[in-house]
Design a protein around this motif. Structure first.
Motif, PDB file in Angstrom:
ATOM      1  N   LEU B  11     -48.029  68.665   8.701  1.00  0.00           N
ATOM      2  CA  LEU B  11     -46.928  68.828   7.755  1.00  0.00           C
ATOM      3  C   LEU B  11     -47.379  69.553   6.493  1.00  0.00           C
ATOM      4  CD1 LEU B  11     -44.852  65.538   7.837  1.00  0.00           C
ATOM      5  CD2 LEU B  11     -44.105  67.869   8.323  1.00  0.00           C
ATOM      6  N   GLU B  12     -48.557  69.189   6.043  1.00  0.00           N
ATOM      7  CA  GLU B  12     -49.078  69.804   4.824  1.00  0.00           C
ATOM      8  C   GLU B  12     -49.224  71.313   5.003  1.00  0.00           C
ATOM      9  OE1 GLU B  12     -52.904  68.267   2.509  1.00  0.00           O
ATOM     10  OE2 GLU B  12     -51.524  66.683   3.172  1.00  0.00           O
ATOM     11  N   THR B  13     -49.881  71.670   6.116  1.00  0.00           N
ATOM     12  CA  THR B  13     -50.084  73.088   6.394  1.00  0.00           C
ATOM     13  C   THR B  13     -48.752  73.803   6.598  1.00  0.00           C
ATOM     14  OG1 THR B  13     -52.125  72.461   7.512  1.00  0.00           O
ATOM     15  CG2 THR B  13     -51.348  74.706   7.820  1.00  0.00           C
ATOM     16  N   ALA B  14     -47.876  73.169   7.350  1.00  0.00           N
ATOM     17  CA  ALA B  14     -46.578  73.799   7.624  1.00  0.00           C
ATOM     18  C   ALA B  14     -45.832  74.057   6.321  1.00  0.00           C
ATOM     19  CB  ALA B  14     -45.756  72.914   8.551  1.00  0.00           C
ATOM     20  N   GLU B  15     -45.841  73.088   5.448  1.00  0.00           N
ATOM     21  CA  GLU B  15     -45.125  73.280   4.182  1.00  0.00           C
ATOM     22  C   GLU B  15     -45.663  74.501   3.455  1.00  0.00           C
ATOM     23  OE1 GLU B  15     -44.908  69.919   1.516  1.00  0.00           O
ATOM     24  OE2 GLU B  15     -44.437  71.208  -0.192  1.00  0.00           O
ATOM     25  N   GLN B  16     -46.990  74.608   3.455  1.00  0.00           N
ATOM     26  CA  GLN B  16     -47.626  75.737   2.781  1.00  0.00           C
ATOM     27  C   GLN B  16     -47.194  77.057   3.400  1.00  0.00           C
ATOM     28  OE1 GLN B  16     -51.752  74.671   2.472  1.00  0.00           O
ATOM     29  NE2 GLN B  16     -52.306  76.736   1.771  1.00  0.00           N
ATOM     30  N   VAL B  17     -47.276  77.131   4.719  1.00  0.00           N
ATOM     31  CA  VAL B  17     -46.944  78.381   5.405  1.00  0.00           C
ATOM     32  C   VAL B  17     -45.465  78.717   5.219  1.00  0.00           C
ATOM     33  CG1 VAL B  17     -46.952  79.607   7.597  1.00  0.00           C
ATOM     34  CG2 VAL B  17     -48.751  77.952   7.099  1.00  0.00           C
ATOM     35  N   PHE B  18     -44.613  77.716   5.375  1.00  0.00           N
ATOM     36  CA  PHE B  18     -43.173  77.954   5.178  1.00  0.00           C
ATOM     37  C   PHE B  18     -42.903  78.424   3.756  1.00  0.00           C
ATOM     38  CE2 PHE B  18     -41.942  74.848   8.754  1.00  0.00           C
ATOM     39  CZ  PHE B  18     -41.667  75.880   9.620  1.00  0.00           C
ATOM     40  N   ALA B  19     -43.574  77.801   2.817  1.00  0.00           N
ATOM     41  CA  ALA B  19     -43.344  78.165   1.418  1.00  0.00           C
ATOM     42  C   ALA B  19     -43.781  79.603   1.161  1.00  0.00           C
ATOM     43  CB  ALA B  19     -44.086  77.207   0.488  1.00  0.00           C
ATOM     44  N   GLU B  20     -44.836  80.021   1.836  1.00  0.00           N
ATOM     45  CA  GLU B  20     -45.329  81.390   1.635  1.00  0.00           C
ATOM     46  C   GLU B  20     -44.354  82.430   2.171  1.00  0.00           C
ATOM     47  OE1 GLU B  20     -49.092  81.735   3.617  1.00  0.00           O
ATOM     48  OE2 GLU B  20     -50.046  80.275   2.281  1.00  0.00           O
ATOM     49  N   VAL B  26     -41.661  82.721   9.880  1.00  0.00           N
ATOM     50  CA  VAL B  26     -42.858  82.089  10.424  1.00  0.00           C
ATOM     51  C   VAL B  26     -42.630  81.604  11.855  1.00  0.00           C
ATOM     52  CG1 VAL B  26     -44.401  80.127  10.171  1.00  0.00           C
ATOM     53  CG2 VAL B  26     -43.662  81.392   8.147  1.00  0.00           C
ATOM     54  N   SER B  27     -43.564  81.929  12.740  1.00  0.00           N
ATOM     55  CA  SER B  27     -43.439  81.461  14.126  1.00  0.00           C
ATOM     56  C   SER B  27     -44.268  80.198  14.343  1.00  0.00           C
ATOM     57  CB  SER B  27     -43.902  82.544  15.093  1.00  0.00           C
ATOM     58  OG  SER B  27     -45.308  82.643  15.074  1.00  0.00           O
ATOM     59  N   MET B  28     -43.892  79.458  15.354  1.00  0.00           N
ATOM     60  CA  MET B  28     -44.633  78.253  15.694  1.00  0.00           C
ATOM     61  C   MET B  28     -46.074  78.597  16.065  1.00  0.00           C
ATOM     62  SD  MET B  28     -42.757  75.641  15.193  1.00  0.00           S
ATOM     63  CE  MET B  28     -42.878  74.164  16.214  1.00  0.00           C
ATOM     64  N   ASP B  29     -46.267  79.710  16.740  1.00  0.00           N
ATOM     65  CA  ASP B  29     -47.625  80.142  17.070  1.00  0.00           C
ATOM     66  C   ASP B  29     -48.469  80.278  15.813  1.00  0.00           C
ATOM     67  OD1 ASP B  29     -47.802  80.979  20.099  1.00  0.00           O
ATOM     68  OD2 ASP B  29     -45.835  81.615  19.414  1.00  0.00           O
ATOM     69  N   GLU B  30     -47.865  80.884  14.803  1.00  0.00           N
ATOM     70  CA  GLU B  30     -48.610  81.102  13.567  1.00  0.00           C
ATOM     71  C   GLU B  30     -48.983  79.782  12.901  1.00  0.00           C
ATOM     72  OE1 GLU B  30     -46.679  83.748  10.932  1.00  0.00           O
ATOM     73  OE2 GLU B  30     -48.059  83.322   9.283  1.00  0.00           O
ATOM     74  N   ILE B  31     -48.020  78.882  12.834  1.00  0.00           N
ATOM     75  CA  ILE B  31     -48.317  77.590  12.221  1.00  0.00           C
ATOM     76  C   ILE B  31     -49.412  76.867  12.989  1.00  0.00           C
ATOM     77  CG2 ILE B  31     -47.386  75.316  11.702  1.00  0.00           C
ATOM     78  CD1 ILE B  31     -44.711  76.634  11.232  1.00  0.00           C
ATOM     79  N   LYS B  39     -50.002  75.150  20.145  1.00  0.00           N
ATOM     80  CA  LYS B  39     -48.564  75.019  19.929  1.00  0.00           C
ATOM     81  C   LYS B  39     -47.955  73.736  20.504  1.00  0.00           C
ATOM     82  CE  LYS B  39     -46.118  78.347  21.543  1.00  0.00           C
ATOM     83  NZ  LYS B  39     -45.009  79.247  21.949  1.00  0.00           N
ATOM     84  N   PRO B  40     -48.299  73.376  21.735  1.00  0.00           N
ATOM     85  CA  PRO B  40     -47.683  72.167  22.296  1.00  0.00           C
ATOM     86  C   PRO B  40     -47.943  70.926  21.456  1.00  0.00           C
ATOM     87  CG  PRO B  40     -48.663  73.436  24.043  1.00  0.00           C
ATOM     88  CD  PRO B  40     -49.072  74.101  22.760  1.00  0.00           C
ATOM     89  N   LEU B  41     -49.012  70.931  20.715  1.00  0.00           N
ATOM     90  CA  LEU B  41     -49.268  69.768  19.865  1.00  0.00           C
ATOM     91  C   LEU B  41     -48.198  69.669  18.782  1.00  0.00           C
ATOM     92  CD1 LEU B  41     -51.230  67.463  19.589  1.00  0.00           C
ATOM     93  CD2 LEU B  41     -52.391  68.742  17.815  1.00  0.00           C
ATOM     94  N   LEU B  42     -47.822  70.802  18.255  1.00  0.00           N
ATOM     95  CA  LEU B  42     -46.741  70.804  17.273  1.00  0.00           C
ATOM     96  C   LEU B  42     -45.476  70.226  17.889  1.00  0.00           C
ATOM     97  CD1 LEU B  42     -46.971  74.261  15.451  1.00  0.00           C
ATOM     98  CD2 LEU B  42     -47.447  71.992  14.521  1.00  0.00           C
ATOM     99  N   TYR B  43     -45.205  70.651  19.115  1.00  0.00           N
ATOM    100  CA  TYR B  43     -43.996  70.168  19.783  1.00  0.00           C
ATOM    101  C   TYR B  43     -44.106  68.691  20.113  1.00  0.00           C
ATOM    102  CZ  TYR B  43     -41.909  74.739  19.899  1.00  0.00           C
ATOM    103  OH  TYR B  43     -41.329  75.921  19.514  1.00  0.00           O
ATOM    104  N   GLU B  44     -45.318  68.259  20.436  1.00  0.00           N
ATOM    105  CA  GLU B  44     -45.580  66.846  20.657  1.00  0.00           C
ATOM    106  C   GLU B  44     -45.134  66.036  19.434  1.00  0.00           C
ATOM    107  OE1 GLU B  44     -46.948  65.374  23.293  1.00  0.00           O
ATOM    108  OE2 GLU B  44     -46.900  63.386  22.349  1.00  0.00           O
ATOM    109  N   HIS B  45     -45.453  66.555  18.268  1.00  0.00           N
ATOM    110  CA  HIS B  45     -45.182  65.794  17.042  1.00  0.00           C
ATOM    111  C   HIS B  45     -43.754  65.954  16.531  1.00  0.00           C
ATOM    112  CE1 HIS B  45     -49.027  64.036  15.656  1.00  0.00           C
ATOM    113  NE2 HIS B  45     -49.573  64.956  16.433  1.00  0.00           N
ATOM    114  N   PHE B  46     -43.211  67.135  16.652  1.00  0.00           N
ATOM    115  CA  PHE B  46     -41.938  67.402  15.975  1.00  0.00           C
ATOM    116  C   PHE B  46     -40.790  67.812  16.898  1.00  0.00           C
ATOM    117  CE2 PHE B  46     -45.469  68.337  13.052  1.00  0.00           C
ATOM    118  CZ  PHE B  46     -45.232  67.359  12.114  1.00  0.00           C
ATOM    119  N   GLY B  47     -41.080  67.978  18.164  1.00  0.00           N
ATOM    120  CA  GLY B  47     -40.000  68.218  19.114  1.00  0.00           C
ATOM    121  C   GLY B  47     -39.493  69.637  19.197  1.00  0.00           C
ATOM    122  N   SER B  48     -39.332  70.273  18.051  1.00  0.00           N
ATOM    123  CA  SER B  48     -38.798  71.633  18.031  1.00  0.00           C
ATOM    124  C   SER B  48     -39.139  72.268  16.695  1.00  0.00           C
ATOM    125  CB  SER B  48     -37.280  71.606  18.207  1.00  0.00           C
ATOM    126  OG  SER B  48     -36.687  70.974  17.089  1.00  0.00           O
TER     127      SER B  48
END
Lengths: 208, 208
Positions: B11-20, B26-31, B39-48
């Motif tokens: 979440l911390e990293t995502a917030e940073q990247v989204f804010a930038e 921003v793509s999920m691959d990039e995050i 990538k699947p780990l992101l989906y594991e945690h957040f679904g989409s």
DNA sequence: GCTGGTAACTTACTGAGAGTAGGTTACTGG
DNA sequence: CCAGTAACCTACTCTCAGTAAGTTACCAGC
């Protein structure tokens, strides 16, 4: 078909489709199909999906602007002008709720977030309100007039959004709340000769 | 890494990247790459992607809520409470402008447009404001309190957005305008014993 | 110390949809 | 009858959200 006519038709259909299912859910392929044309033709006219969204929104915005400014033009004094403008705004929303929603979403949907696009909407609306405030309350400094204008616009938008989930609030009541709120906020600045305001053409039961 | 810790890091990293670069760009691959995970780990945690955006925004919202309610808690009377809340709001924005922008965009970015998500933000903010209005002005009917609450929230949001393109308006002045506007709007409803209000802890030059 | 189980994580794919290259048709002036 | 151009289309590419089918790491119980 002539370019201009075609453009109009595309915009009309696009507005309808967007209004039905939202910007995000609708694909360019789908719009093209619904318009009975091929996708590259859409790109020919609007450059990109964002371009089409933008054009669609501009169209709605123009209608809203026309509706509110026409309503305001009928007023005799600033107080009534506020009331008529607000009422037209909320009534427009009732008549075009889905398209109107799109309008409010616009600043967010389009590319960079806070670009000149937002600025354009803002200037259009504030161009209607700011002079009015200045006329109503000439002793308020220009910087404050600008700030108050933004506050009022934001208040309208938010209240309009809120009405979507609270249909019991009629357009008249919404307009009434906005007018009361604004009027009271400015009351002590209002020019003395405008001070005992006509209560508006036909005041619904309100807060004050 | 433990699930909870990992989630926090993502979440911390995502917030940073989204804010930038904004949600859309921003793509999920990039995050995933920036987080050093797949990538699947992101989906594991957040679904989409929407789920991730949502979680990111919730995080910012929680911070904002904490900041403003903490500031308000320090106040002695309703008038000061309005002022402190507003000031905290605009100062939060200065400190987290990009993340804050995301917050304002949220209702629009997420799936259906006006779903329960928006409702959640709204309730949180209005939960802060509505009781305050009710305390300040007990004779205003509940329906009007709700409407005024929405208007005030919308005004804040809009003014905050406006400040992005007008940095000359300091957080203090913005808070001042909002407070003045709100206060004046409610003035005639305000309980008599609160009426000669303390001018706020340290009033900047304002409109009235 | 080997084994079944599970939590954390990965590689390698599918499908949808935005955007484009390179035509084809149809109509207009010469 | 032949350019030239405006309107329009077929058939692609490529990025990106989302997923299927694993693999590794670690920890219980025996």
């Amino acid at each position: 078909m002539s370019r201009a006519d075609r453009r109009r038709q595309l915009l009309e259909t696009a507005e309808q489709v967007f209004a039905e299912r939202g910007f995000r859910a609708v694909s360019m392929d789908e719009i093209a199909e619904r318009c009975g044309v091929s996708k590259p033709l859409l790109y020919e006219h609007f450059g990109s999906k964002d371009g089409l969204v933008q054009a669609t929104i501009d169209r709605v915005r123009a209608e809203l602007y026309e509706a509110t400014s026409a309503a305001m033009a009928q007023a005799r004094d600033p107080r009534e002008m506020v009331w008529r403008g607000m009422l037209a705004y909320f009534e427009f929303m009732d008549a075009h709720s889905r398209s109107f929603m799109m309008l409010l979403q616009e600043p967010m949907v389009v590319p960079g977030g806070t670009d000149d696009v937002l600025e354009q909407t803002r200037r259009q609306q504030s161009g209607l309100i700011a002079p009015l405030l200045a006329a109503l309350a000439p002793d308020v400094p220009p910087a404050a007039v600008e700030a108050y204008t933004e506050i009022i616009i934001g208040g309208c938008e938010r209240l309009a959004l809120w009405r979507l989930s609270h249909p019991e609030l009629s357009a008249r009541d919404a307009a009434r709340y906005m007018t009361d709120f604004t009027w009271n906020a400015l009351r002590e600045h209002v020019r003395a000769d405008l001070m005992p305001p006509p209560l508006g053409p036909d005041a619904p039961s309100g807060a004050s």
